[in-house]
Motif scaffolding. Structure first.
Motif, PDB file in Angstrom:
ATOM      1  N   ALA A  75       0.832  -1.206   0.000  1.00 45.04           N
ATOM      2  CA  ALA A  75       0.000   0.000   0.000  1.00 45.04           C
ATOM      3  C   ALA A  75       0.865   1.255   0.000  1.00 45.04           C
ATOM      4  O   ALA A  75       0.608   2.212  -0.749  1.00 45.04           O
ATOM      5  N   ALA A  76       1.902   1.271   0.835  1.00 42.61           N
ATOM      6  CA  ALA A  76       2.761   2.454   0.943  1.00 42.61           C
ATOM      7  C   ALA A  76       3.490   2.739  -0.365  1.00 42.61           C
ATOM      8  O   ALA A  76       3.539   3.886  -0.835  1.00 42.61           O
ATOM      9  N   LEU A  77       4.062   1.713  -0.983  1.00 43.45           N
ATOM     10  CA  LEU A  77       4.806   1.906  -2.236  1.00 43.45           C
ATOM     11  C   LEU A  77       3.873   2.326  -3.374  1.00 43.45           C
ATOM     12  O   LEU A  77       4.225   3.171  -4.208  1.00 43.45           O
ATOM     13  N   ALA A  78       2.671   1.753  -3.417  1.00 45.68           N
ATOM     14  CA  ALA A  78       1.718   2.100  -4.477  1.00 45.68           C
ATOM     15  C   ALA A  78       1.245   3.540  -4.343  1.00 45.68           C
ATOM     16  O   ALA A  78       1.188   4.286  -5.338  1.00 45.68           O
ATOM     17  N   VAL A  79       0.902   3.956  -3.126  1.00 44.05           N
ATOM     18  CA  VAL A  79       0.457   5.340  -2.915  1.00 44.05           C
ATOM     19  C   VAL A  79       1.594   6.319  -3.188  1.00 44.05           C
ATOM     20  O   VAL A  79       1.370   7.392  -3.768  1.00 44.05           O
ATOM     21  N   ALA A  80       2.817   5.958  -2.804  1.00 46.84           N
ATOM     22  CA  ALA A  80       3.962   6.824  -3.107  1.00 46.84           C
ATOM     23  C   ALA A  80       4.099   7.026  -4.615  1.00 46.84           C
ATOM     24  O   ALA A  80       4.353   8.137  -5.091  1.00 46.84           O
ATOM     25  N   GLY A 262      10.505  -3.296  -6.411  1.00 43.72           N
ATOM     26  CA  GLY A 262      10.283  -2.413  -7.549  1.00 43.72           C
ATOM     27  C   GLY A 262       8.928  -2.561  -8.212  1.00 43.72           C
ATOM     28  O   GLY A 262       8.257  -3.591  -8.083  1.00 43.72           O
ATOM     29  N   PHE A 263       8.528  -1.502  -8.908  1.00 41.89           N
ATOM     30  CA  PHE A 263       7.425  -1.467  -9.855  1.00 41.89           C
ATOM     31  C   PHE A 263       6.026  -1.467  -9.240  1.00 41.89           C
ATOM     32  O   PHE A 263       5.058  -1.293  -9.967  1.00 41.89           O
ATOM     33  N   VAL A 264       5.891  -1.652  -7.924  1.00 38.52           N
ATOM     34  CA  VAL A 264       4.558  -1.577  -7.321  1.00 38.52           C
ATOM     35  C   VAL A 264       3.975  -0.186  -7.519  1.00 38.52           C
ATOM     36  O   VAL A 264       2.802  -0.025  -7.868  1.00 38.52           O
ATOM     37  N   GLY A 265       4.803   0.843  -7.314  1.00 42.45           N
ATOM     38  CA  GLY A 265       4.349   2.223  -7.458  1.00 42.45           C
ATOM     39  C   GLY A 265       4.175   2.669  -8.893  1.00 42.45           C
ATOM     40  O   GLY A 265       3.640   3.757  -9.138  1.00 42.45           O
ATOM     41  N   LEU A 266       4.606   1.860  -9.843  1.00 44.03           N
ATOM     42  CA  LEU A 266       4.414   2.179 -11.255  1.00 44.03           C
ATOM     43  C   LEU A 266       3.147   1.527 -11.801  1.00 44.03           C
ATOM     44  O   LEU A 266       2.331   2.162 -12.466  1.00 44.03           O
ATOM     45  N   ILE A 267       2.967   0.253 -11.489  1.00 41.13           N
ATOM     46  CA  ILE A 267       1.879  -0.526 -12.084  1.00 41.13           C
ATOM     47  C   ILE A 267       0.514  -0.123 -11.533  1.00 41.13           C
ATOM     48  O   ILE A 267      -0.417   0.179 -12.293  1.00 41.13           O
ATOM     49  N   VAL A 268       0.392  -0.133 -10.211  1.00 43.81           N
ATOM     50  CA  VAL A 268      -0.929  -0.002  -9.584  1.00 43.81           C
ATOM     51  C   VAL A 268      -1.606   1.335  -9.901  1.00 43.81           C
ATOM     52  O   VAL A 268      -2.788   1.347 -10.291  1.00 43.81           O
ATOM     53  N   PRO A 269      -0.930   2.502  -9.749  1.00 47.95           N
ATOM     54  CA  PRO A 269      -1.627   3.764 -10.055  1.00 47.95           C
ATOM     55  C   PRO A 269      -2.123   3.849 -11.494  1.00 47.95           C
ATOM     56  O   PRO A 269      -3.196   4.395 -11.757  1.00 47.95           O
ATOM     57  N   HIS A 270      -1.350   3.290 -12.451  1.00 48.11           N
ATOM     58  CA  HIS A 270      -1.774   3.313 -13.848  1.00 48.11           C
ATOM     59  C   HIS A 270      -3.069   2.543 -14.045  1.00 48.11           C
ATOM     60  O   HIS A 270      -3.994   3.010 -14.720  1.00 48.11           O
ATOM     61  N   ILE A 271      -3.130   1.363 -13.469  1.00 46.65           N
ATOM     62  CA  ILE A 271      -4.325   0.528 -13.626  1.00 46.65           C
ATOM     63  C   ILE A 271      -5.536   1.198 -12.967  1.00 46.65           C
ATOM     64  O   ILE A 271      -6.631   1.229 -13.529  1.00 46.65           O
ATOM     65  N   VAL A 272      -5.326   1.746 -11.778  1.00 45.82           N
ATOM     66  CA  VAL A 272      -6.430   2.378 -11.049  1.00 45.82           C
ATOM     67  C   VAL A 272      -6.958   3.596 -11.802  1.00 45.82           C
ATOM     68  O   VAL A 272      -8.177   3.812 -11.886  1.00 45.82           O
TER      69      VAL A 272
END
Length: 336
Positions: A75-80, A262-272
């Motif tokens: 959650a923290a990495l994705a929101v960042a 890596g990449f959690v903060g790149l993938i998730v916001p794009h999909i959302v």
């Protein structure tokens, strides 16, 4: 409320329900997996505080903190990542691409070498300092005549990340006695998560997410452009400063515990964003939920790579994220 807002809220509620259901399922599944085989009813009894048994002890002391660490860090990495993409209006922005993870990792290793026996709570502050340094270097190198281009910032981020990673590995080679347990952590690992780690990361991650939600309306306006945001009375400098501090808080605390995943903060916001549009009041909560979902299930997959031995969860997220980054780069150049 307009018809569009009503539709967006319904879509948001639907995806939020799906995300929470997936997160709960992934959490229980994660707790049930391991060398000691547990049935789902054993897991549920253990989570609900049943009688003290060997299974219940395994669940409460090993499995639950591991799953909590994965959920909180995801959650923290994705929101960042979502905050960075909003602040820079850059599709490639994420803690890994912009050198924040590498900077945090470098300082953590540095402090482990020069301050042996340092506590995990103190390492969080080392990670904050490193995250700030890495991000600052990328923004300095990524500017050209006071202008930022997405590809230029991404290239600067990759260069800084490679430099800091090389320096980190150099310290590990030179001081192998002090850093013998760091290599697995550098690949991104949640398997050693303990209740102490949970207590360390919870206040920083929850505080960071609360600040992010308070900034969500301003971020939505900022995404329309600086001139429009100023015209609507937004303090651009204050927003960017607050977002930068929040990103450092979220990414630094996560990296100090689970390593530079890596990449959690790149993938998730794009999909959302593809699901709910550009309103960050909806993007940020969904990003937190699906960041947890991604890391929980990536941790589950990582256990089967070389079963019964543990594999770094970063292998799974990199295997997903690297092709996704390539897709974004090719689409940016008009090839897709």
């Amino acid at each position: 409320m307009t018809a569009t807002d009503a539709v967006t809220r319904r879509v948001f509620a639907s995806y939020l329900f799906i995300g929470l259901l997936l997160a709960a399922t992934g959490f229980i599944w994660s707790v049930s997996l391991g060398v000691t085989d547990l049935r789902w009813n054993d897991v549920l009894q253990g989570l609900l505080g049943g009688k003290e048994t060997k299974e219940q002890l395994v669940i409460s002391t090993i499995r639950v903190p591991r799953a909590l660490v994965a959920a909180l860090a995801g959650a923290a990495l994705a929101v960042a990542g979502a905050l960075m993409q909003a602040m820079t209006r850059n599709a490639f922005a994420s803690p890994q691409i912009f050198g924040i993870n590498a900077g945090a990792s470098f300082f953590v290793v540095l402090f482990i070498v020069f301050f042996p026996g340092i506590s995990s709570s103190a390492l969080v502050f080392a990670a904050f300092a490193g995250a700030f340094m890495g991000g600052l270097l990328v923004f300095i190198l990524g500017y050209s005549n006071d202008h930022r281009t997405p590809v230029q910032l991404a290239l600067a981020g990759i260069a800084v990340s490679m430099l800091l990673s090389a320096m980190t590995e150099g310290f590990i080679v030179l001081y192998d006695n002090q850093t013998k347990n760091v290599l697995f952590w550098l690949a991104g690992a949640v398997h050693n998560g303990t209740w102490k780690d949970v207590h360390t990361v919870i206040p920083w991650s929850l505080t960071g997410m609360m600040i992010a939600l308070l900034l969500s309306r301003s971020l939505t306006i900022l995404s329309l452009g600086d001139d429009i945001a100023r015209g609507l009375g937004q303090n651009i400098l204050f927003i960017r400063l607050a977002v930068s501090c929040t990103v450092i808080m979220l990414a630094g605390s996560a990296v100090s515990i689970v390593g530079p995943i890596g990449f959690v903060g790149l993938i998730v916001p794009h999909i959302v964003r593809h699901w709910v549009g550009v309103d960050y009041r909806f993007i940020l909560p969904l990003t937190a939920v699906f960041g947890s979902v991604l890391l929980l299930y990536a941790d589950i997959v990582s256990r089967f790579i070389s079963y019964p031995f543990e594999s770094p969860v970063g292998i799974v997220t990199t295997g997903i994220g690297a092709p996704y980054l390539l897709y974004l780069l090719l689409r940016r150049r008009g090839r897709l």
